[in-house]
Design an enzyme around this catalytic site. Structure first.
Site, short mmCIF file in Angstrom:
data_model
loop_
_atom_site.label_atom_id
_atom_site.label_comp_id
_atom_site.label_asym_id
_atom_site.label_seq_id
_atom_site.Cartn_x
_atom_site.Cartn_y
_atom_site.Cartn_z
N HIS A 49 0.88 -1.19 0.07
CA HIS A 49 -0.13 -0.11 -0.01
C HIS A 49 0.85 1.31 0.12
CE1 HIS A 49 -2.57 3.12 1.44
NE2 HIS A 49 -2.11 3.05 2.56
N HIS A 73 4.56 7.07 4.93
CA HIS A 73 3.21 7.97 5.53
C HIS A 73 2.57 7.05 6.85
CE1 HIS A 73 0.59 5.35 2.74
NE2 HIS A 73 -0.26 5.73 3.74
N GLU A 77 2.43 5.77 12.63
CA GLU A 77 1.29 5.48 13.19
C GLU A 77 1.48 4.00 13.48
OE1 GLU A 77 -0.69 7.74 14.02
OE2 GLU A 77 -2.57 6.77 14.21
N ASP A 78 1.65 3.09 12.53
CA ASP A 78 1.36 1.82 12.62
C ASP A 78 2.73 0.99 13.06
OD1 ASP A 78 -1.30 2.66 12.00
OD2 ASP A 78 -1.12 2.10 9.88
N ASP A 139 -2.80 8.40 -0.64
CA ASP A 139 -3.22 7.13 0.18
C ASP A 139 -4.57 6.94 0.18
OD1 ASP A 139 -3.33 5.75 2.89
OD2 ASP A 139 -4.03 7.60 3.83
N ASP A 260 -21.50 17.54 -23.20
CA ASP A 260 -20.38 17.33 -23.03
C ASP A 260 -19.93 15.91 -22.42
OD1 ASP A 260 -21.58 17.64 -20.57
OD2 ASP A 260 -19.88 19.02 -19.82
MN MN Z 1 -2.02 4.76 4.38
#
Ligand code: MN
Length: 492
Positions: A49, A73, A77-78, A139, A260
């Site tokens: 990811h 990123h 956090e993880d 993300d 359009d």
């Molecule tokens: Mn992410």
């Protein structure tokens, strides 16, 4: 794994031959090592990811710190790797982008309309570094693309949040391509039936229209050439599904009323040639009245520039044309992100200038946002002025007046929390209860269950009417209780 790395490096190299590949390799390896053993719901390694997010940013031709931030990123956090470690290896630039992404990720969304407006506003105000938002979009796009492995309820929630918060935010930042991508990816989950309907409708109609559009383009090319207008490119663009859907709802769901569905987009070298091309078109085919739009002399509020016209083409059939320069095109596709495009020619001399530019840009967007809000909800405007938006540890947004304190925050959540409040942490650090809060602060109230009630001293610094009323009430009540307790005993 090696191949996804090669792919990423190859993409970066194609637009930025001087990129620091050692640093990118380091980021790639750190992401892989930190996420080791973690898996996505689909069962694939988690790091995939992160790599896809970085790949997306590289395909937008963005500068290296953004691509690195894409790789890392989710790391602070993880995983056990900290933001400080990232800062040491990759510098302040990368770590501040990632810090911003983590903060945005904490904002929760509940789908209540007033709340949505708060979150949307917060979302933009939060992005001190707009680059965090750009990475967050990348993300989110990958999360939407892999939404199938989630349970239906979660699919719906994430897709709705994307549609109501992320897509409008991308639009505000002038990132047209990103906005359409987020909308189309979310549409499928938010309203599957309607999505299938529009998709089938387009497939039917598109095949019929394609040949016609090709002929129109051929004739246009010849005519422009004959008149000495040099074009860079010309292509037929299919309208995005979600914007088509919104338009269909306005036109009795009748696709023959959508002019359009496929627009012809012409890129030329400069502004003068935009107008020349328009002149040639109008001589070739009669324009529809009231459909000529000059967004070059009058850009849209988000900065969009182009000439639009709708003409009666072959057999009187209607076609929309969009004429713009390459620069306008980049701005329309990438918006704010275009400021961080890698550009070899002015890389060295212009970095401080770039920086200044985006600060100005962000200020403009803020101004524009406030203006936009005024249009929508003039009356609510004063409610939003001088407000700050702070977070609970769970990511709920609490809206307070400027200079509000942790005690105001505690009472805003619940009077029991206010009454039992004995201390607080702001952004993880122990802080005095009278400290003025700032937008984006995350506040955790420490509760003392044995506490009798609020301190009357708090009245000296609280800013909200709610808090001061509750503190006064409590003082009054304890006084009455005390008198009640004292009086009977004095009677004896
Ligand atoms: Mn992410």
């Amino acid at each position: 794994m090696a191949s996804s790395y090669d792919h990423l490096v190859h993409t970066i190299h194609s637009y930025n031959p001087h990129a620091d590949l050692t640093l990118i390799k380091k980021a790639f390896d750190l992401a892989t090592a930190s996420h080791k053993g973690q898996r996505r719901l689909s069962g694939e390694p988690y790091v995939n990811h992160a790599i896809r997010t970085a790949q997306f940013l590289a395909e937008m031709k963005l500068q290296t710190p953004l691509v690195i931030a894409g790789l890392l990123h989710d790391v602070p956090e993880d995983t056990t790797t900290t933001l400080d470690e990232i800062k040491k290896t990759f510098g302040e630039d990368v770590s501040s982008i990632i810090e911003g992404i983590t903060k945005i990720g904490k904002v929760k969304y509940r789908g209540v309309s007033r709340y949505v407006e708060n979150v949307r506003k917060f979302f933009i105000a939060m992005a001190e570094d707009a680059r965090s938002l750009i990475v967050k979009f990348a993300d989110r796009i990958d999360n939407l693309r892999t939404l199938d492995s989630h349970p239906p309820k979660k699919q719906f929630r994430i897709a709705l949040e994307s549609l109501e918060i992320f897509a409008p935010a991308a639009n505000r930042l002038g990132m047209g391509e990103i906005k359409c991508l987020i909308e189309d990816l979310s549409f499928k989950y938010v309203n599957p039936k309607e999505y299938e309907w529009v998709k089938a409708l387009v497939e039917q109609r598109y095949t019929k229209k394609q040949e016609f559009i090709n002929r129109v383009m051929e004739i246009t090319k010849k005519e422009l050439g004959r008149n000495g207008v040099k074009i860079i490119s010309m292509e037929g663009r299919l309208k995005s599904l979600y914007s088509l859907y919104k338009k269909l709802l306005k036109h009795e769901r009748d696709i023959t009323k959508i002019y359009d569905l496929i627009a012809v987009r012409i890129l030329v070298h400069d502004v003068a040639e935009c107008y020349s091309a328009l002149g040639v078109l109008h001589q070739l085919w009669k324009p529809l009245k009231g459909r000529i739009k000059d967004y070059i002399s009058q850009p849209k509020p988000n900065g969009y520039q182009s000439l639009h016209t709708t003409v009666f083409a072959i057999g009187g059939e209607i076609v929309e044309f969009q004429i713009r320069t390459e620069q306008m095109h980049d701005a329309a596709e990438y918006g704010l992100a275009a400021h961080w495009h890698y550009d070899e020619t002015n890389k060295k001399s212009k970095i401080p200038e770039h920086h200044k530019k985006w600060i100005e840009e962000l200020a403009l967007i803020h101004k524009e946002m406030v203006k936009g809000m005024q249009d929508i909800e003039k009356l609510k405007m004063d409610v939003f002025q001088n407000r700050i938006f702070v977070l609970t540890p769970k990511g709920d947004v609490i809206d307070l007046p400027e200079d509000a304190t942790p005690v105001d925050f505690a009472y805003a959540i619940h009077s029991d929390i206010g009454n039992k409040c004995s201390g607080c942490r702001v952004n993880g650090e122990m802080t005095r209860l009278d400290t003025p809060l700032k937008s984006g602060d995350m506040i955790e109230i420490i509760i003392d269950k044995n506490r009798k009630g609020p301190s009357p001293d708090w009245l000296k610094f609280v800013k909200t009417a709610g808090a001061s009323e509750k503190i006064r009430n409590f003082a009054r009540k304890s006084l009455t209780d005390w008198i009640k307790n004292v009086l009977p005993s004095s009677k004896k």
